[in-house]
Design an enzyme around this catalytic site. Structure first.
Site, mmCIF file in Angstrom:
data_model
loop_
_atom_site.group_PDB
_atom_site.id
_atom_site.type_symbol
_atom_site.label_atom_id
_atom_site.label_comp_id
_atom_site.label_asym_id
_atom_site.label_seq_id
_atom_site.Cartn_x
_atom_site.Cartn_y
_atom_site.Cartn_z
ATOM 1 N N ARG A 31 9.634 -21.738 7.393
ATOM 2 C CA ARG A 31 9.597 -20.499 7.762
ATOM 3 C C ARG A 31 8.569 -19.684 7.092
ATOM 4 O O ARG A 31 8.592 -19.981 5.753
ATOM 5 C CB ARG A 31 11.130 -20.018 7.641
ATOM 6 N N LYS A 55 15.962 -20.043 3.639
ATOM 7 C CA LYS A 55 16.307 -18.711 4.172
ATOM 8 C C LYS A 55 17.837 -18.560 4.159
ATOM 9 O O LYS A 55 18.258 -19.794 4.754
ATOM 10 C CB LYS A 55 15.503 -18.266 5.383
ATOM 11 N N HIS A 131 6.463 -17.969 13.460
ATOM 12 C CA HIS A 131 7.708 -18.918 14.329
ATOM 13 C C HIS A 131 7.187 -20.019 15.308
ATOM 14 O O HIS A 131 7.613 -20.960 15.450
ATOM 15 C CB HIS A 131 8.582 -17.967 14.837
ATOM 16 N N ARG A 134 6.204 -23.073 13.433
ATOM 17 C CA ARG A 134 7.529 -23.784 13.231
ATOM 18 C C ARG A 134 7.908 -24.473 14.617
ATOM 19 O O ARG A 134 8.117 -25.707 14.554
ATOM 20 C CB ARG A 134 8.387 -22.809 12.770
ATOM 21 N N HIS A 158 18.536 -26.616 9.628
ATOM 22 C CA HIS A 158 19.485 -26.073 10.643
ATOM 23 C C HIS A 158 20.854 -26.379 9.843
ATOM 24 O O HIS A 158 21.107 -27.825 10.055
ATOM 25 C CB HIS A 158 19.229 -26.533 12.156
ATOM 26 N N TYR A 167 15.640 -26.781 20.623
ATOM 27 C CA TYR A 167 14.264 -27.034 20.845
ATOM 28 C C TYR A 167 14.179 -27.885 21.811
ATOM 29 O O TYR A 167 12.850 -28.268 22.067
ATOM 30 C CB TYR A 167 13.771 -27.241 19.317
#
Length: 221
Positions: A31, A55, A131, A134, A158, A167
């Site tokens: 990120r 994060k 993003h 990513r 995640h 995704y």
């Protein structure tokens, strides 16, 4: 982001620093806040991994990066001079005067990073974000049969597998592009049409010839 769009974005970047940063994100899906927080001591040149602080949790995690990313990192860091292990990796390219009047670089922040992307987007007529880089990395990993969904979950950081599964949803443009490639491949393997098929009852042979491109249609004057 299609591969050709990534190539265009990368080509439009103006500095080794920006190329290094983009190459890093496109290879390990970190990120924006995570990649900006990398310090010199977080780079393992031998193993080609970087340490990020996740994060939200702040948990430290080592992530792999591509050989290209480390090449650009080396070129960039060589250009700005020696840094301490505790120093940030990313710095502004322009020096600003400090309180004592001496010029010095400043650590790269999120606003400066957005300005880099804004310049590229203005040049390309696009609207890419960090993003998107990513997301592109995640989609590339999903296409690799050697990687499991759990592998990708770990790299993306995640907490839940269900987040990674989001995704898997296909972008409509990407589906259309792949179907076009499929149709083109079929056309290249199909035998050429050498003759108009015999007309079925009730169809005019001349109309079928026009339909299959054998003869042009002549309009009444």
């Amino acid at each position: 982001m299609p591969d050709e769009q990534w190539d265009a974005l990368f080509t439009a970047l103006r500095s080794d620093r920006d190329r290094a940063l983009a190459s890093l994100v496109i290879s390990n899906a970190s990120r924006a806040s995570e990649v900006l927080g990398i310090r010199c001591g977080d780079l393992d040149w031998g193993e080609q991994v970087v340490r990020v602080r996740r994060k939200g949790t702040g948990a430290e995690q080592w992530l792999p990066a591509s050989n290209d990313a480390f090449v650009w990192l080396r070129l960039y860091l060589d250009s700005i001079g020696p840094l301490e292990p505790s120093d940030p990796v990313w710095w502004t390219l322009r020096r600003r005067r400090r309180g004592d009047g001496t010029p010095a670089r400043q650590p790269l922040n999120y606003d400066a990073l957005r300005a880099v992307l804004r310049r590229v987007n203005d040049a390309l007529g696009t609207n890419w974000t960090m993003h998107d880089l990513r997301h592109t990395c995640a989609r590339r990993m999903l296409r690799d049969r050697n990687l499991s969904l759990r592998d990708i979950q770990t790299i993306l950081g995640h907490a839940h597998l269900s987040t990674t599964q989001l995704y898997l949803e296909e972008e409509p443009e990407e589906v259309i592009r792949r179907v076009h490639q499929h149709l083109l491949a079929l056309k290249q393997t199909e035998p050429a049409i050498n003759a108009v098929p015999a007309p079925a009852r009730g169809y005019d042979a001349a109309d079928l010839a026009v339909l299959f491109g054998e003869v042009p249609r002549h309009h009444d004057q």
